[in-house]
Design a protein around this motif. Structure first.
Motif, PDB file in Angstrom:
ATOM      1  N   SER A  49       0.812  -1.235   0.000  1.00 33.02           N
ATOM      2  CA  SER A  49       0.000   0.000   0.000  1.00 33.02           C
ATOM      3  C   SER A  49       0.835   1.271   0.000  1.00 33.02           C
ATOM      4  O   SER A  49       0.311   2.356  -0.244  1.00 33.02           O
ATOM      5  CB  SER A  49      -0.963  -0.002   1.193  1.00 33.02           C
ATOM      6  OG  SER A  49      -0.280  -0.297   2.392  1.00 33.02           O
ATOM      7  N   GLY A  50       2.129   1.172   0.292  1.00 37.69           N
ATOM      8  CA  GLY A  50       3.014   2.336   0.226  1.00 37.69           C
ATOM      9  C   GLY A  50       2.540   3.470   1.109  1.00 37.69           C
ATOM     10  O   GLY A  50       2.205   3.282   2.275  1.00 37.69           O
ATOM     11  N   TYR A  53      -2.028   6.282  -0.675  1.00 40.23           N
ATOM     12  CA  TYR A  53      -2.893   7.183  -1.456  1.00 40.23           C
ATOM     13  C   TYR A  53      -4.135   6.452  -1.968  1.00 40.23           C
ATOM     14  O   TYR A  53      -5.260   6.928  -1.829  1.00 40.23           O
ATOM     15  CB  TYR A  53      -2.145   7.734  -2.676  1.00 40.23           C
ATOM     16  CG  TYR A  53      -0.919   8.537  -2.370  1.00 40.23           C
ATOM     17  CD1 TYR A  53      -0.985   9.663  -1.547  1.00 40.23           C
ATOM     18  CD2 TYR A  53       0.312   8.190  -2.915  1.00 40.23           C
ATOM     19  CE1 TYR A  53       0.141  10.415  -1.276  1.00 40.23           C
ATOM     20  CE2 TYR A  53       1.441   8.944  -2.657  1.00 40.23           C
ATOM     21  CZ  TYR A  53       1.366  10.048  -1.837  1.00 40.23           C
ATOM     22  OH  TYR A  53       2.475  10.784  -1.576  1.00 40.23           O
ATOM     23  N   GLU A  75       1.988  -3.463   4.033  1.00 38.12           N
ATOM     24  CA  GLU A  75       3.174  -2.742   3.574  1.00 38.12           C
ATOM     25  C   GLU A  75       4.394  -3.165   4.401  1.00 38.12           C
ATOM     26  O   GLU A  75       4.315  -3.306   5.611  1.00 38.12           O
ATOM     27  CB  GLU A  75       2.906  -1.222   3.721  1.00 38.12           C
ATOM     28  CG  GLU A  75       4.069  -0.307   3.509  1.00 38.12           C
ATOM     29  CD  GLU A  75       4.773  -0.499   2.171  1.00 38.12           C
ATOM     30  OE1 GLU A  75       4.120  -0.537   1.127  1.00 38.12           O
ATOM     31  OE2 GLU A  75       6.024  -0.634   2.189  1.00 38.12           O
ATOM     32  N   MET A  80       5.990   3.894   6.781  1.00 31.95           N
ATOM     33  CA  MET A  80       4.783   4.177   5.985  1.00 31.95           C
ATOM     34  C   MET A  80       3.547   3.659   6.710  1.00 31.95           C
ATOM     35  O   MET A  80       2.496   4.301   6.710  1.00 31.95           O
ATOM     36  CB  MET A  80       4.883   3.534   4.607  1.00 31.95           C
ATOM     37  CG  MET A  80       5.880   4.241   3.717  1.00 31.95           C
ATOM     38  SD  MET A  80       5.833   3.548   2.065  1.00 31.95           S
ATOM     39  CE  MET A  80       7.240   4.350   1.339  1.00 31.95           C
ATOM     40  N   ALA A 119       3.115  -3.346  -6.699  1.00 33.42           N
ATOM     41  CA  ALA A 119       3.811  -4.217  -5.737  1.00 33.42           C
ATOM     42  C   ALA A 119       4.960  -4.875  -6.505  1.00 33.42           C
ATOM     43  O   ALA A 119       4.774  -5.365  -7.621  1.00 33.42           O
ATOM     44  CB  ALA A 119       2.862  -5.258  -5.176  1.00 33.42           C
ATOM     45  N   ALA A 123       5.842 -10.126  -5.710  1.00 32.75           N
ATOM     46  CA  ALA A 123       4.848  -9.755  -4.687  1.00 32.75           C
ATOM     47  C   ALA A 123       3.469  -9.714  -5.356  1.00 32.75           C
ATOM     48  O   ALA A 123       2.458 -10.086  -4.755  1.00 32.75           O
ATOM     49  CB  ALA A 123       5.192  -8.405  -4.051  1.00 32.75           C
TER      50      ALA A 123
HETATM   51  C1  LIG Z   1       5.821   1.545  -5.787  1.00 32.61           C
HETATM   52  S1  LIG Z   1       5.100   1.432  -4.221  1.00 32.61           S
HETATM   53  C2  LIG Z   1       3.389   1.510  -4.615  1.00 32.61           C
HETATM   54  C3  LIG Z   1       2.512   1.996  -3.524  1.00 32.61           C
HETATM   55  C4  LIG Z   1       1.019   2.056  -3.851  1.00 32.61           C
HETATM   56  N1  LIG Z   1       0.466   0.753  -4.118  1.00 32.61           N
HETATM   57  C5  LIG Z   1       0.761   2.979  -5.023  1.00 32.61           C
HETATM   58  O1  LIG Z   1       0.557   2.502  -6.142  1.00 32.61           O
HETATM   59  O2  LIG Z   1       0.761   4.187  -4.806  1.00 32.61           O
HETATM   60  C6  LIG Z   1       5.333  -0.268  -3.852  1.00 32.61           C
HETATM   61  C7  LIG Z   1       5.196  -0.563  -2.379  1.00 32.61           C
HETATM   62  O3  LIG Z   1       5.149  -1.964  -2.203  1.00 32.61           O
HETATM   63  C8  LIG Z   1       5.894  -2.293  -1.046  1.00 32.61           C
HETATM   64  N2  LIG Z   1       6.290  -3.693  -1.155  1.00 32.61           N
HETATM   65  C9  LIG Z   1       7.126  -4.229  -2.079  1.00 32.61           C
HETATM   66  N3  LIG Z   1       7.265  -5.549  -1.861  1.00 32.61           N
HETATM   67  C10 LIG Z   1       6.480  -5.843  -0.792  1.00 32.61           C
HETATM   68  C11 LIG Z   1       6.204  -7.036  -0.084  1.00 32.61           C
HETATM   69  N4  LIG Z   1       6.773  -8.189  -0.428  1.00 32.61           N
HETATM   70  N5  LIG Z   1       5.370  -6.982   0.979  1.00 32.61           N
HETATM   71  C12 LIG Z   1       4.799  -5.800   1.354  1.00 32.61           C
HETATM   72  N6  LIG Z   1       5.026  -4.637   0.721  1.00 32.61           N
HETATM   73  C13 LIG Z   1       5.859  -4.647  -0.337  1.00 32.61           C
HETATM   74  C14 LIG Z   1       7.053  -1.316  -1.060  1.00 32.61           C
HETATM   75  O4  LIG Z   1       7.616  -1.134   0.237  1.00 32.61           O
HETATM   76  C15 LIG Z   1       6.390  -0.040  -1.589  1.00 32.61           C
HETATM   77  O5  LIG Z   1       5.939   0.800  -0.551  1.00 32.61           O
END
Ligand SMILES: C[S@@+](CC[C@H](N)C(=O)[O-])C[C@H]1O[C@@H](n2cnc3c(N)ncnc32)[C@H](O)[C@@H]1O
Length: 259
Positions: A49-50, A53, A75, A80, A119, A123
């Motif tokens: 969820s980052g 937003y 997340e 965050m 993600a 993931a």
């Molecule tokens: C590029 S951001 C996108 C955030 C949000 N979904 C958006 O589109 O605005 C990707 C997020 O996924 C999280 N993430 C990546 N791999 C993950 C995992 N295995 N488990 C949980 N969170 C993960 C990262 O920490 C990051 O905050």
């Protein structure tokens, strides 16, 4: 959340994100109208969820549409999660929470809508698998950082002149990764679309896979699984995470077959 200022004006540097959020809600609302929701309750998990937003936008939208939303953002990054949780509490969004953990091990009990936007890498596969396993009525993902298939990709000889260029091989691996995801969703009972999410000038991560559950589905579609087999053979692919995850599940239950 840093999108708008104290006068509710969009901060110029956040204009792209704002556009993306609105497009996301537009697509979501169209798909929501097609799925089965019982007693107006919608349980959503936003994987990766980052900064939240989309998670917040979704919760707000569902509330305003008179649904009873239960929304969880998952997340990895604890900062965050802490930030989002504090905004949710300050906004009195009581059924919106954030869980610090890994998408690959997070196991909700129920799920109507699975969201995974950007993600990283596999993931996305773990998130889709959880959605399919829990019979999510809607699965919505915008994959990114496709790393799994590129090292496995072998060029069919007729495509060698095209795939000799690294950029083309990368694009091909990405397309193949998402094609297999979309076909697996199809095989497991979902009407599936793959389309441009937000035009390229707004973000480079612009592909969306949107799947809604068919009500009359009973077992994996062998013809679609055969299409996946053929594609994998043609490109020399040994391993695709979503396929492996689904096979384990179906093996355990003893009612499915391998792709
Ligand atoms: C590029 S951001 C996108 C955030 C949000 N979904 C958006 O589109 O605005 C990707 C997020 O996924 C999280 N993430 C990546 N791999 C993950 C995992 N295995 N488990 C949980 N969170 C993960 C990262 O920490 C990051 O905050």
């Amino acid at each position: 959340m840093g999108i708008s200022d104290a006068k509710a004006q969009i901060i110029p540097s956040m204009a792209r994100k704002w556009k993306q959020i609105n497009k996301f809600i537009e697509i979501f609302s169209g798909a929501l109208a097609q799925i089965k929701i019982s007693e107006n309750t919608v349980r959503v998990v936003d994987f990766g969820s980052g900064k939240g937003y989309l998670t917040f936008a979704l919760y707000d939208y569902l509330q305003k549409q008179q649904f009873l939303p239960f929304v969880t953002g998952v997340e990895l990054n604890p900062k965050m999660v802490e930030f989002c949780q504090s905004v949710a509490s300050a906004s009195d969004f009581q059924q919106l929470d954030f869980f610090q953990g890994d998408v690959r091990t997070y196991q909700p009990e129920h799920l109507d809508v699975m969201i995974a936007l950007h993600a990283c890498d596999v993931a996305t596969d773990f998130a889709i698998h959880t959605g399919i396993r829990l019979n999510a009525q809607m699965i919505m993902c915008a994959p990114c950082c496709h790393k799994e298939l590129r090292p496995q990709l072998q060029s069919p000889s007729v495509l060698q002149p095209m795939l000799q260029f690294g950029i083309h091989a990368g694009q091909q691996a990405e397309m193949l990764t998402d094609t297999i995801r979309a076909l697996l969703l199809k095989a497991y009972g979902y009407d599936t679309k793959v389309f441009e999410f937000v035009a390229l000038e707004h973000t480079s991560k612009n592909k969306m896979i949107l799947a809604t559950k068919r009500q009359n589905w009973s077992e994996p579609d062998q013809a679609v699984l055969a299409q996946i087999r053929d594609l994998k053979t043609m490109y020399g692919i040994q391993k695709h995470s979503l396929e492996l995850l689904l096979n384990d599940q179906w093996d355990q239950q003893g009612i499915g077959s391998k792709c």
